[in-house]
Motif scaffolding. Structure first.
Motif, PDB file in Angstrom:
ATOM      1  N   ARG A   1       0.826  -1.220   0.000  1.00 41.66           N
ATOM      2  CA  ARG A   1       0.000   0.000   0.000  1.00 41.66           C
ATOM      3  C   ARG A   1       0.853   1.260   0.000  1.00 41.66           C
ATOM      4  O   ARG A   1       0.526   2.246  -0.667  1.00 41.66           O
ATOM      5  CB  ARG A   1      -0.922   0.001   1.214  1.00 41.66           C
ATOM      6  N   LYS A   2       1.947   1.227   0.741  1.00 41.60           N
ATOM      7  CA  LYS A   2       2.853   2.382   0.792  1.00 41.60           C
ATOM      8  C   LYS A   2       3.412   2.691  -0.598  1.00 41.60           C
ATOM      9  O   LYS A   2       3.395   3.834  -1.047  1.00 41.60           O
ATOM     10  CB  LYS A   2       3.987   2.097   1.772  1.00 41.60           C
TER      11      LYS A   2
ATOM     12  N   TRP B   1       2.186   1.634  -3.548  1.00 39.25           N
ATOM     13  CA  TRP B   1       1.110   1.997  -4.471  1.00 39.25           C
ATOM     14  C   TRP B   1       0.803   3.484  -4.369  1.00 39.25           C
ATOM     15  O   TRP B   1       0.603   4.154  -5.372  1.00 39.25           O
ATOM     16  CB  TRP B   1      -0.157   1.206  -4.175  1.00 39.25           C
ATOM     17  N   LYS B   2       0.780   3.962  -3.143  1.00 40.13           N
ATOM     18  CA  LYS B   2       0.486   5.378  -2.927  1.00 40.13           C
ATOM     19  C   LYS B   2       1.606   6.262  -3.492  1.00 40.13           C
ATOM     20  O   LYS B   2       1.339   7.265  -4.160  1.00 40.13           O
ATOM     21  CB  LYS B   2       0.283   5.664  -1.438  1.00 40.13           C
TER      22      LYS B   2
ATOM     23  N   LYS C   1       1.310   6.514  -7.068  1.00 40.61           N
ATOM     24  CA  LYS C   1       0.023   7.097  -7.463  1.00 40.61           C
ATOM     25  C   LYS C   1      -0.852   6.129  -8.265  1.00 40.61           C
ATOM     26  O   LYS C   1      -1.549   6.528  -9.190  1.00 40.61           O
ATOM     27  CB  LYS C   1       0.237   8.404  -8.215  1.00 40.61           C
TER      28      LYS C   1
ATOM     29  N   ASP D   1      -2.612   3.788  -6.237  1.00 40.17           N
ATOM     30  CA  ASP D   1      -3.440   3.238  -5.155  1.00 40.17           C
ATOM     31  C   ASP D   1      -4.938   3.296  -5.457  1.00 40.17           C
ATOM     32  O   ASP D   1      -5.693   2.436  -5.010  1.00 40.17           O
ATOM     33  CB  ASP D   1      -3.132   3.920  -3.822  1.00 40.17           C
ATOM     34  N   LYS D   2      -5.389   4.263  -6.238  1.00 40.78           N
ATOM     35  CA  LYS D   2      -6.810   4.374  -6.586  1.00 40.78           C
ATOM     36  C   LYS D   2      -7.237   3.314  -7.610  1.00 40.78           C
ATOM     37  O   LYS D   2      -8.422   3.077  -7.786  1.00 40.78           O
ATOM     38  CB  LYS D   2      -7.120   5.759  -7.138  1.00 40.78           C
TER      39      LYS D   2
END
Length: 75
Positions: free
Chosen positions: A38-39, A41-42, A45, A47-48
């Motif tokens: 998750r870290k 992915w964020k 950019k 993560d959405k």
């Protein structure tokens, strides 16, 4: 669909290659390892574009006997 996300290396690659309206569904059972995913992915950019489900992708007894026999084990 990705089964087994671990730290997100392959899901990051797939999500990065998806079109703007693309989406990836991931299943894993580890909150510890997927928190790393998750870290990243964020940071990337994407993560959405990713939905993570923390649960087994297959429940015991759902795998056909022929597939389980091919892999030499029972799930």
């Amino acid at each position: 669909i990705e089964i087994g996300t671990f730290t997100g290396y392959s899901s990051l690659s797939v999500a990065s290659a998806l079109p703007a309206d693309g989406h990836l569904w991931c299943c894993d059972v580890s909150e510890e390892f997927t928190s790393v995913a998750r870290k990243f992915w964020k940071l990337a950019k994407v993560d959405k574009k990713i939905t993570l489900t923390l649960a087994p992708a297959i429940l015991e007894g759902e795998l056909p006997d022929s597939v389980a026999a091919f892999h030499g084990r029972r799930f």
